[in-house]
Every structure is written in structure tokens, then in C-alpha cells.
Design a protein around this motif. Structure first.
Motif, PDB file in Angstrom:
ATOM      1  N   ARG A  49      37.823  47.074  30.721  1.00  0.00           N
ATOM      2  CA  ARG A  49      36.777  48.057  30.996  1.00  0.00           C
ATOM      3  C   ARG A  49      36.250  47.822  32.412  1.00  0.00           C
ATOM      4  N   SER A  50      36.363  48.837  33.247  1.00  0.00           N
ATOM      5  CA  SER A  50      35.881  48.754  34.623  1.00  0.00           C
ATOM      6  C   SER A  50      35.050  49.991  34.937  1.00  0.00           C
ATOM      7  N   ARG A  51      34.615  50.101  36.154  1.00  0.00           N
ATOM      8  CA  ARG A  51      33.840  51.274  36.559  1.00  0.00           C
ATOM      9  C   ARG A  51      34.659  52.555  36.467  1.00  0.00           C
ATOM     10  N   PRO A  64      42.138  42.708  22.536  1.00  0.00           N
ATOM     11  CA  PRO A  64      40.817  42.234  22.977  1.00  0.00           C
ATOM     12  C   PRO A  64      40.331  43.019  24.191  1.00  0.00           C
ATOM     13  N   LEU A  65      39.016  43.129  24.290  1.00  0.00           N
ATOM     14  CA  LEU A  65      38.395  43.858  25.388  1.00  0.00           C
ATOM     15  C   LEU A  65      37.871  42.864  26.415  1.00  0.00           C
ATOM     16  N   ALA A  84      41.510  50.709  30.760  1.00  0.00           N
ATOM     17  CA  ALA A  84      42.916  50.608  31.157  1.00  0.00           C
ATOM     18  C   ALA A  84      43.572  49.494  30.359  1.00  0.00           C
ATOM     19  N   LEU A  85      44.876  49.607  30.212  1.00  0.00           N
ATOM     20  CA  LEU A  85      45.665  48.579  29.536  1.00  0.00           C
ATOM     21  C   LEU A  85      46.273  47.649  30.582  1.00  0.00           C
ATOM     22  N   LEU A 139      43.601  54.269  29.591  1.00  0.00           N
ATOM     23  CA  LEU A 139      43.333  54.406  28.166  1.00  0.00           C
ATOM     24  C   LEU A 139      42.155  55.342  27.987  1.00  0.00           C
ATOM     25  N   GLY A 140      42.383  56.392  27.214  1.00  0.00           N
ATOM     26  CA  GLY A 140      41.322  57.370  27.032  1.00  0.00           C
ATOM     27  C   GLY A 140      40.225  56.908  26.106  1.00  0.00           C
ATOM     28  N   SER A 141      40.586  56.135  25.075  1.00  0.00           N
ATOM     29  CA  SER A 141      39.601  55.723  24.084  1.00  0.00           C
ATOM     30  C   SER A 141      39.916  54.320  23.596  1.00  0.00           C
ATOM     31  N   ARG A 142      38.869  53.543  23.348  1.00  0.00           N
ATOM     32  CA  ARG A 142      39.042  52.177  22.820  1.00  0.00           C
ATOM     33  C   ARG A 142      39.694  52.210  21.450  1.00  0.00           C
ATOM     34  N   ASP A 143      39.485  53.261  20.713  1.00  0.00           N
ATOM     35  CA  ASP A 143      40.026  53.360  19.350  1.00  0.00           C
ATOM     36  C   ASP A 143      41.552  53.442  19.335  1.00  0.00           C
TER      37      ASP A 143
END
Length: 295
Positions: free
Chosen positions: A158-160, A186-187, A164-165, A176-180
Motif C-alpha cells: 500500500r503506497s500513495r 500479507p499487507l 500493488a503486488l 491491485l484494484g482491491s485488497r479483497d
């Protein structure tokens, strides 16, 4: 009166010297030099042929005729059926990646194998973010074979710019459009998190007993990690040997239920002096008990 014999007698001629003159001797020695002999045997014919070819090619019209004949012959050889490539086969890539490879290749089949730059095509394929390695070759039967090894996503970053993967080396794989879409990964977040993915994966592996509660890792100050759990709990890990710190917290929690209590922060940055910070409600209750004298 002279005798008849004396009248017809001729004095014998002096024999000529068989030795060559100085000039002739020097010429003979010069001709016996290996370099001169080689030059006369090979160099002189080459020079004559070169002069003849130069004279023939002095005409621009003749040069154009020769060039056209050469190009025609080369095209005839290159376009023979055994040198033609008719189809592209891609193995090891998903549907979206295969589409991207065909787009960047931009090849119009059939095409001669002489017109294919395999090294350049391989460079283009490897330049795609999801591609880890690639091999490009021409198989018998006129098949352009591209074997691809895709990068395997290991974390969600997770960035600004969003999600992304990343693979295990921190290399970008895809947006990546969604965390789901990848709840099993892992994040990680924070500045510099993408450059320390391997260490993050080691911390996640050590925190496996907390997997159901683990929400992610946050990079702090580009030098250390915070392990983020549910209920707002955090474990502040040290710069050096964060895995050992996680193992110590888990060991204490299994014995004393540390993480099951009203604890907000477990600070392990000082290995010899770990500290615990309670959440606001628990701290307020504790101060109230102290002020009332435990009544």
C-alpha cells in the motif's frame, strides 16, 4: 718472310668472368627475399584483380545492377519456406500477459527468421513487470517459441499511488484494484517497504501463530517495522533482528495472554527493556482505581 702458320694464328680470347655484375647480384638477392616473392606470387595478381574490379565498378549503373541482383538473391533465400516463421507460441504466461507480449512484439506472420531479432524481442518481454525470466527461440516447423516465468506475488504493497503486488524480491508485479482480490497475501505499507520485502516475509512467518489477527506490517522511518494486529494493537519491532522480537512477544503472550489483554502497544525497540502501553479505556480505568484507592 712470315710463315703460313703464323699468318693464320689467332691469339686465344680471354675468358669472361662468370660472376654477375653488382647490380644484377643485388637484384637477384632482392628477388630471393620471402616478402618480395610472396608479393609477386599473390600480391601482384590481387592488385591486378582489384584494379580490374575497381574499373568495372566505377560505373554507377553497374553498381546498381549488382546491388539489385544481390538483394533479389538474398530475398529469395530468406523467403524460402524452411526459413519462414508462421505462428507464435507462449508458454508460462497468463492470458493477460500473453496479450501484452503479442502487443509489444507486433509481428505480422508469416515472417522470415532472418528478419527476427530474438535478443531484442527477449529484452522487450523481460521489460514487462510480471515477467521474471524469458526465453525466445525458433522451433522447427516455423514456430516462434516464448517461454515465460511470471513473478509470483508475495505481498500487497500500500503506497500513495494505491495497492500493488510485489514479489519476494520487492519487484513490481501488477497494480491491485482491491485488497479483497488477494486476502491471503500479507499487507505492507510505509516508505521503503517495497525495498525490504524479504525481511517483511520473515517477520510474517515468525508471526504465524497470530495470522488470524495479523493486519499487516508498516515500515517506520525506512528502518524498522510495526506489526499491526486487529483491535488496534501494535508490536513495535527493533531495527535489528525483528524476527527474534516477534518470537519473544508470542512466547510471553502464550504464557500470560499478553495480547489478549487491553494492550495497545508492545514496544520491543529496546530489547532489554520491552514496554507495554495500555489502551485508553484500560489506562483510564487503572488511574481511576488508583485514585479511589482500589475501592
Amino acid at each position: 718472310m712470315r710463315s703460313l702458320k703464323a699468318l693464320f694464328y689467332r691469339a686465344p680470347r680471354a675468358k669472361s668472368d662468370p660472376a654477375p655484375s653488382r647490380l644484377k647480384y643485388r637484384i637477384q638477392r632482392w628477388m630471393l627475399t620471402p616478402g618480395i616473392r610472396m608479393g609477386l606470387r599473390y600480391g601482384l595478381p590481387v592488385c591486378v584483380l582489384a584494379a580490374a574490379a575497381g574499373g568495372y565498378l566505377a560505373s554507377e549503373e553497374r553498381r546498381e545492377i549488382i546491388a539489385a541482383s544481390f538483394n533479389e538473391l538474398r530475398a529469395e533465400v530468406q523467403n524460402r519456406p524452411e526459413f519462414m516463421v508462421n505462428v507464435m507460441a507462449i508458454d508460462g504466461a497468463g492470458r493477460d500477459l500473453s496479450t501484452d507480449i503479442r502487443e509489444i512484439a507486433a509481428l505480422d506472420f508469416p515472417i522470415s527468421s532472418f528478419d527476427l531479432e530474438l535478443s531484442e524481442l527477449r529484452t522487450l518481454v523481460i521489460g514487462l513487470d510480471p515477467v521474471k525470466t524469458a526465453d525466445v527461440r525458433i522451433r522447427p516447423g516455423g514456430i516462434l517459441q516464448i517461454d515465460v516465468v511470471e513473478r509470483t506475488p508475495s505481498v500487497v504493497w500500500r503506497s500513495r499511488d494505491g495497492l500493488a503486488l510485489l514479489d519476494e524480491t520487492g519487484a513490481f508485479v501488477a497494480e491491485l484494484g482491491s485488497r479483497d482480490l488477494h486476502p491471503d497475501l500479507p499487507l505492507v505499507a510505509g516508505s521503503g517497504a517495497d525495498g525490504n520485502v524479504q525481511e517483511a516475509l520473515q517477520v510474517v512467518a515468525a508471526a504465524r501463530p497470530l495470522k488470524s489477527r495479523l493486519r499487516g506490517l508498516e515500515r517506520v522511518g525506512e528502518r524498522r517495522w510495526d506489526l499491526v494486529l486487529d483491535r488496534g494493537q501494535r508490536i513495535l519491532l527493533p531495527t535489528e533482528d525483528p524476527v527474534l522480537a516477534v518470537e519473544r512477544v508470542i512466547a510471553v503472550s502464550e504464557v500470560q495472554d499478553l495480547l489478549e489483554r487491553d494492550v495497545a502497544v508492545v514496544d520491543m525497540r529496546l530489547g532489554l527493556r520491552p514496554t507495554v502501553r495500555m489502551n485508553d479505556d484500560a489506562a483510564e480505568s487503572l488511574w481511576h482505581i488508583r485514585d479511589t484507592g482500589g475501592q
